[in-house]
Design an enzyme around this catalytic site. Structure first.
Site, PDB file in Angstrom:
ATOM      1  N   HIS A   1      88.258  97.915 143.482  1.00  0.00           N
ATOM      2  CA  HIS A   1      87.017  98.391 144.154  1.00  0.00           C
ATOM      3  C   HIS A   1      86.704  97.562 145.368  1.00  0.00           C
ATOM      4  O   HIS A   1      87.357  96.841 145.964  1.00  0.00           O
ATOM      5  CB  HIS A   1      85.879  98.069 143.196  1.00  0.00           C
ATOM      6  CG  HIS A   1      85.789  96.516 142.782  1.00  0.00           C
ATOM      7  ND1 HIS A   1      86.180  96.268 141.404  1.00  0.00           N
ATOM      8  CD2 HIS A   1      85.362  95.366 143.465  1.00  0.00           C
ATOM      9  CE1 HIS A   1      85.930  94.722 141.413  1.00  0.00           C
ATOM     10  NE2 HIS A   1      85.556  94.352 142.634  1.00  0.00           N
TER      11      HIS A   1
HETATM   12  P1  TYD Z   1      84.891  92.960 137.637  1.00  0.00           P
HETATM   13  O1  TYD Z   1      84.280  92.437 139.131  1.00  0.00           O
HETATM   14  O2  TYD Z   1      85.318  94.463 137.645  1.00  0.00           O
HETATM   15  O3  TYD Z   1      86.313  92.190 137.662  1.00  0.00           O
HETATM   16  P2  TYD Z   1      87.771  92.270 138.490  1.00  0.00           P
HETATM   17  O4  TYD Z   1      87.233  92.651 139.989  1.00  0.00           O
HETATM   18  O5  TYD Z   1      88.307  91.020 138.542  1.00  0.00           O
HETATM   19  O6  TYD Z   1      88.577  93.432 137.941  1.00  0.00           O
HETATM   20  O7  TYD Z   1      84.277  92.530 136.560  1.00  0.00           O
HETATM   21  C1  TYD Z   1      84.612  92.401 135.191  1.00  0.00           C
HETATM   22  C2  TYD Z   1      83.496  92.374 134.216  1.00  0.00           C
HETATM   23  O8  TYD Z   1      82.622  91.230 134.543  1.00  0.00           O
HETATM   24  C3  TYD Z   1      82.598  93.365 134.493  1.00  0.00           C
HETATM   25  O9  TYD Z   1      82.080  93.912 133.218  1.00  0.00           O
HETATM   26  C4  TYD Z   1      81.268  92.771 135.004  1.00  0.00           C
HETATM   27  C5  TYD Z   1      81.686  91.148 134.695  1.00  0.00           C
HETATM   28  N1  TYD Z   1      81.177  90.187 135.764  1.00  0.00           N
HETATM   29  C6  TYD Z   1      79.960  89.759 135.597  1.00  0.00           C
HETATM   30  O10 TYD Z   1      79.304  89.473 134.625  1.00  0.00           O
HETATM   31  N2  TYD Z   1      79.571  88.663 136.450  1.00  0.00           N
HETATM   32  C7  TYD Z   1      80.423  88.393 137.764  1.00  0.00           C
HETATM   33  O11 TYD Z   1      80.165  87.638 138.479  1.00  0.00           O
HETATM   34  C8  TYD Z   1      81.562  89.336 137.761  1.00  0.00           C
HETATM   35  C9  TYD Z   1      82.292  89.034 139.074  1.00  0.00           C
HETATM   36  C10 TYD Z   1      81.835  90.092 136.771  1.00  0.00           C
END
Ligand code: TYD
Length: 136
Positions: A47
Site C-alpha cells: 500500500h
Molecule cells: P498494516 O498497516 O496493513 O501493516 P503492514 O503494512 O505491515 O502490512 O496494518 C496491519 C493491521 O494493524 C491493520 O489491521 C491495522 C493495524 N494497525 C494499527 O492498528 N495501528 C497501526 O499504527 C498500524 C501501522 C496498523
C-alpha cells in the site's frame, strides 16, 4: 525514498543509537510501531499513504523493502542493520518480504494511525501520483 545513516555512540560496553525528531528523523514523530514474530514467507505492506511519512529500521535481522514512487523504476532495498533507516515520503508504494528469522522492523511515523490515509489499490496510487504531479 532515501537511506539515512544514524550516528552510533560506540564504546567498550556496546553501541547506542539515539533518534530525535527533526534531527536524525526529518519529521515530528507521532507514532512508533514494530513488527516482529514474522513468518519467513510473510509479505507485508502492499500500500501507499497519502500524507504519512515513515522511517523503517531493521532493529534486528534483515528484510527487503520494495519501493515505488510512481515515477522512477521500482527499487529493492535490503535493510540489515540498525544503523540505517529507510525514509519513505508521502505517496510511496511499499511492500516487505524476505524477513530473516527473529527480525524486528521498527517504524517511526509522522501521523497517528488513520485507516483513511491508506491507498490499497496500485492503480489508484498511480492516478494519485499523476494528479499530484500535474498540480505542482
Ligand atoms: P498494516 O498497516 O496493513 O501493516 P503492514 O503494512 O505491515 O502490512 O496494518 C496491519 C493491521 O494493524 C491493520 O489491521 C491495522 C493495524 N494497525 C494499527 O492498528 N495501528 C497501526 O499504527 C498500524 C501501522 C496498523
Amino acid at each position: 525514498m532515501k537511506i539515512i545513516n544514524f550516528p552510533v555512540v560506540h564504546d567498550d560496553r556496546g553501541k547506542l543509537i539515539a533518534l530525535e525528531e527533526l534531527r536524525e528523523i526529518p519529521f515530528q514523530i507521532r507514532r512508533v510501531y514494530y513488527i516482529y514474530d514474522i513468518p519467513a514467507e510473510s509479505s507485508r505492506g502492499g500500500h501507499a499513504h497519502i500524507d504519512l511519512e515513515q522511517i523503517m529500521i531493521a532493529i534486528s535481522g534483515s528484510f527487503t523493502v520494495i519501493v515505488n514512487n510512481g515515477i522512477l523504476p521500482e527499487q529493492s532495498i535490503e535493510l540489515n542493520t540498525p544503523r540505517k533507516g529507510l525514509y519513505l515520503p508521502r505517496l510511496t508504494w511499499r511492500s516487505f518480504k524476505n524477513f530473516s528469522s527473529g527480525s524486528v522492523c521498527l517504524v517511526l511515523a509522522s501521523e497517528l494511525y488513520n485507516e483513511k490515509d491508506y491507498i490499497n489499490d496500485k492503480k489508484e496510487f498511480f492516478d494519485q501520483v499523476l494528479r499530484r504531479s500535474s498540480t505542482v
